[in-house]
Design a protein around this motif. Structure first.
Motif, mmCIF file in Angstrom:
data_model
loop_
_atom_site.group_PDB
_atom_site.id
_atom_site.type_symbol
_atom_site.label_atom_id
_atom_site.label_comp_id
_atom_site.label_asym_id
_atom_site.label_seq_id
_atom_site.Cartn_x
_atom_site.Cartn_y
_atom_site.Cartn_z
ATOM 1 N N UNK A 28 -4.327 8.124 14.094
ATOM 2 C CA UNK A 28 -3.168 7.422 13.549
ATOM 3 C C UNK A 28 -3.657 6.076 12.992
ATOM 4 N N UNK A 29 -2.959 5.586 12.001
ATOM 5 C CA UNK A 29 -3.379 4.322 11.384
ATOM 6 C C UNK A 29 -3.146 3.160 12.370
ATOM 7 N N UNK A 30 -4.061 2.205 12.374
ATOM 8 C CA UNK A 30 -3.948 1.050 13.287
ATOM 9 C C UNK A 30 -3.196 -0.086 12.569
ATOM 10 N N UNK A 31 -2.778 -1.116 13.281
ATOM 11 C CA UNK A 31 -2.126 -2.255 12.597
ATOM 12 C C UNK A 31 -3.022 -2.843 11.505
ATOM 13 N N UNK A 32 -4.309 -2.949 11.803
ATOM 14 C CA UNK A 32 -5.241 -3.474 10.783
ATOM 15 C C UNK A 32 -5.286 -2.520 9.581
ATOM 16 N N UNK A 33 -5.272 -1.227 9.889
ATOM 17 C CA UNK A 33 -5.275 -0.221 8.825
ATOM 18 C C UNK A 33 -4.055 -0.353 7.931
ATOM 19 N N UNK A 34 -2.869 -0.642 8.540
ATOM 20 C CA UNK A 34 -1.639 -0.805 7.751
ATOM 21 C C UNK A 34 -1.771 -1.993 6.787
ATOM 22 N N UNK A 35 -2.328 -3.071 7.319
ATOM 23 C CA UNK A 35 -2.492 -4.272 6.481
ATOM 24 C C UNK A 35 -3.437 -3.979 5.320
ATOM 25 N N UNK A 36 -4.536 -3.281 5.632
ATOM 26 C CA UNK A 36 -5.514 -2.955 4.584
ATOM 27 C C UNK A 36 -4.895 -2.002 3.572
ATOM 28 N N UNK A 37 -4.163 -1.009 4.071
ATOM 29 C CA UNK A 37 -3.542 -0.029 3.172
ATOM 30 C C UNK A 37 -2.560 -0.714 2.216
ATOM 31 N N UNK A 38 -1.813 -1.675 2.756
ATOM 32 C CA UNK A 38 -0.849 -2.380 1.927
ATOM 33 C C UNK A 38 -1.552 -3.069 0.749
ATOM 34 N N UNK A 67 -4.534 -2.290 -0.431
ATOM 35 C CA UNK A 67 -5.141 -1.252 -1.283
ATOM 36 C C UNK A 67 -4.104 -0.622 -2.216
ATOM 37 N N UNK A 68 -2.888 -0.468 -1.725
ATOM 38 C CA UNK A 68 -1.821 0.116 -2.548
ATOM 39 C C UNK A 68 -1.575 -0.746 -3.787
ATOM 40 N N UNK A 69 -1.516 -2.073 -3.547
ATOM 41 C CA UNK A 69 -1.284 -2.985 -4.665
ATOM 42 C C UNK A 69 -2.425 -2.885 -5.689
ATOM 43 N N UNK A 70 -3.641 -2.909 -5.141
ATOM 44 C CA UNK A 70 -4.821 -2.817 -6.029
ATOM 45 C C UNK A 70 -4.785 -1.517 -6.817
ATOM 46 N N UNK A 71 -4.427 -0.451 -6.090
ATOM 47 C CA UNK A 71 -4.403 0.866 -6.740
ATOM 48 C C UNK A 71 -3.374 0.889 -7.862
ATOM 49 N N UNK A 72 -2.210 0.305 -7.603
ATOM 50 C CA UNK A 72 -1.163 0.292 -8.634
ATOM 51 C C UNK A 72 -1.652 -0.464 -9.868
ATOM 52 N N UNK A 73 -2.281 -1.612 -9.631
ATOM 53 C CA UNK A 73 -2.786 -2.418 -10.760
ATOM 54 C C UNK A 73 -3.853 -1.645 -11.521
ATOM 55 N N UNK A 74 -4.737 -1.004 -10.748
ATOM 56 C CA UNK A 74 -5.838 -0.259 -11.372
ATOM 57 C C UNK A 74 -5.295 0.926 -12.175
ATOM 58 N N UNK A 75 -4.323 1.620 -11.585
ATOM 59 C CA UNK A 75 -3.736 2.784 -12.254
ATOM 60 C C UNK A 75 -3.051 2.350 -13.552
ATOM 61 N N UNK A 76 -2.352 1.197 -13.497
ATOM 62 C CA UNK A 76 -1.669 0.697 -14.702
ATOM 63 C C UNK A 76 -2.701 0.358 -15.775
#
Lengths: 110, 340
Positions: free
Chosen positions: A82-92, A94-103
């Motif tokens: 299961x994702x850890x609290x640190x993992x959630x922060x990192x994922x958040x 990464x999601x932003x970066x991914x959205x910018x990169x995808x755009x």
């Protein structure tokens, strides 16, 4: 034929880069390795078990995942991740970066 | 023990002991999950074989967990390669020297010559294997002892401003470090022999492994030039080390090289035009095993300085001329192709 091989290698690199985000995104609830493999596959992200399990271990050693061995519903023992609290922060992030990169890529390729 | 047990044991052989049991348990769990989903039994050998084939060779599966393992990894390899090249070049130089010394006392008939050559080649091979083994051992230890963080820090701390203090590289880099080291090594050897063991230079023979001199070769006139010879050799050794550290020619090193070559040529010309550099008269050979061929030997010995110094003067002149040509040659072209 030569191009097909090149494309395959590049796709492999491309997929390797996004696998960590894909795995983190699907571990909001506990999954064992094989069930995660199936979940990713059902969503269109085919991943080899020889890639997934080492990746899970790496993410866990980085503190982004937590795991434990359990027996659920009288089945055999399985390791649940299961994702850890640190993992959630990192994922958040990464999601932003991914959205910018995808755009950006969308702009470049369209 | 069924096939899955045997498969997991095989994978475990390639896994580190530390987390072997955990990884083995996870692989077993996954394999059983896969069989269950296919509604197949672990006792169905045909189904298990198909499953294991799909899962992959034990070594490959283990590698996916531990990643590539190196005896000497990418961070140490360039240095390792450089050391190997240098040591090989030095050993080759030593072998040539040993071979040369072996020829001095040997009968130069075919079989004896081949025997000396064979012994030297075997010594070189033996030396190379021992040196290679030791260097690999040292680097393998360094690979495990030196913290990777230090190496990464060094790369992170690299500052492009440091390039400003590097010498301006001109048309070409110096020859390989091996070439420079062998050259410097021979100069040191010459310095030692001329100053410490001048008695080695003479007509003699090997007797029970010891070099027995019959008549010294060099005259007092030759040794009167020793201070100048020493100064030039020391300057050339120092210059060789400087070049090795710089790794590339620059304007200053080219001029220094030309001056050194010219000074060497001048000294050699003065030495050749002065009193005889060898002291090998037929009288000195009288009463020795070479008495019968004393005339021939004496004439040959007196020709030797002209032969040796003549060759060295020609080489030095060519090198000085090349140095002057490169000094005035136009600046190097860009290494990048022109985009048209």
């Amino acid at each position: 034929m030569e191009n097909d091989e090149l494309v395959q290698n590049m796709l492999l690199e491309l997929r390797r880069g996004v696998l960590s985000i894909a795995v983190l995104s699907q571990l909001g609830k506990e999954e064992y390795g094989y069930s995660l493999l199936k979940a990713l596959s059902d969503l269109g992200m085919e991943i080899d078990q020889s890639t997934l399990y080492p990746l899970l271990r790496r993410l866990e050693s980085q503190g982004l995942l937590q795991s434990n061995w359990r027996i659920v519903d009288e089945a055999r023992p399985r390791r649940y991740y299961v994702i850890s609290p640190q993992g959630r922060a990192v994922l958040s992030k990464l999601k932003k970066e991914w959205s910018a990169m995808a755009a950006t890529m969308h702009k470049m390729l369209s | 023990m069924n096939l899955i047990d045997k498969y997991i044991t095989e994978v475990g052989k390639h896994l580190p002991r530390r987390n072997r049991a955990d990884i083995e348990a996870e692989i077993r769990s996954t394999l059983e999950d896969m069989l269950e989903e296919r509604k197949q039994s672990p006792s169905d050998d045909a189904a298990v074989i198909e499953l294991l084939k799909e899962y992959g060779a034990p070594r490959k599966v283990a590698e996916s967990y531990v990643g590539p393992r190196y005896l000497i990894g990418p961070r140490m390899y360039p240095l390792f390669e450089m050391v190997i090249r240098i040591v090989a070049a030095v050993l080759f130089g030593v072998m040539l020297l040993v071979f040369g010394l072996g020829l001095i006392g040997a009968n130069l008939s075919g079989p004896e010559f081949l025997k000396t050559l064979g012994n030297s080649a075997l010594s070189l091979l033996n030396g190379l294997i021992v040196a290679f083994g030791n260097i690999v051992l040292v680097f393998a230890i360094l690979e495990r002892v030196l913290p990777a963080k230090d190496f990464e820090k060094e790369l992170e701390d690299w500052d492009p401003k440091e390039l400003a203090s590097e010498p301006e590289p001109d048309s070409e880099a110096i020859g390989g470090p091996g070439e420079q080291i062998v050259g410097t090594f021979f100069l040191i050897l010459v310095l030692i022999v001329l100053n410490v063991y001048p008695e080695w230079l003479g007509v003699g023979f090997f007797d029970e492994g010891k070099w027995v001199i019959i008549a010294p070769l060099l005259s007092e006139a030759f040794f009167s030039y020793m201070p100048w010879i020493n100064i030039l050799i020391v300057l050339q050794i120092g210059f060789g080390i400087y070049l090795l550290r710089q790794g590339a020619w620059n304007m200053a090193s080219r001029i220094a090289n030309i001056l050194l070559e010219l000074a060497s040529i001048a000294l050699m010309v003065v030495m050749l035009l002065g009193p005889s550099l060898v002291d090998m008269t037929p009288e000195k050979l009288a009463g020795t095993p070479l008495a019968d061929v004393a005339d021939f030997f004496s004439k040959g010995a007196n020709l030797l300085p002209w032969l040796v110094l003549g060759v060295v003067i020609i080489i030095s002149t060519i090198e000085a001329a090349q140095g002057v040509y490169r000094l005035f040659k136009s600046s190097p072209r860009s290494p990048y192709p022109v985009i048209k």
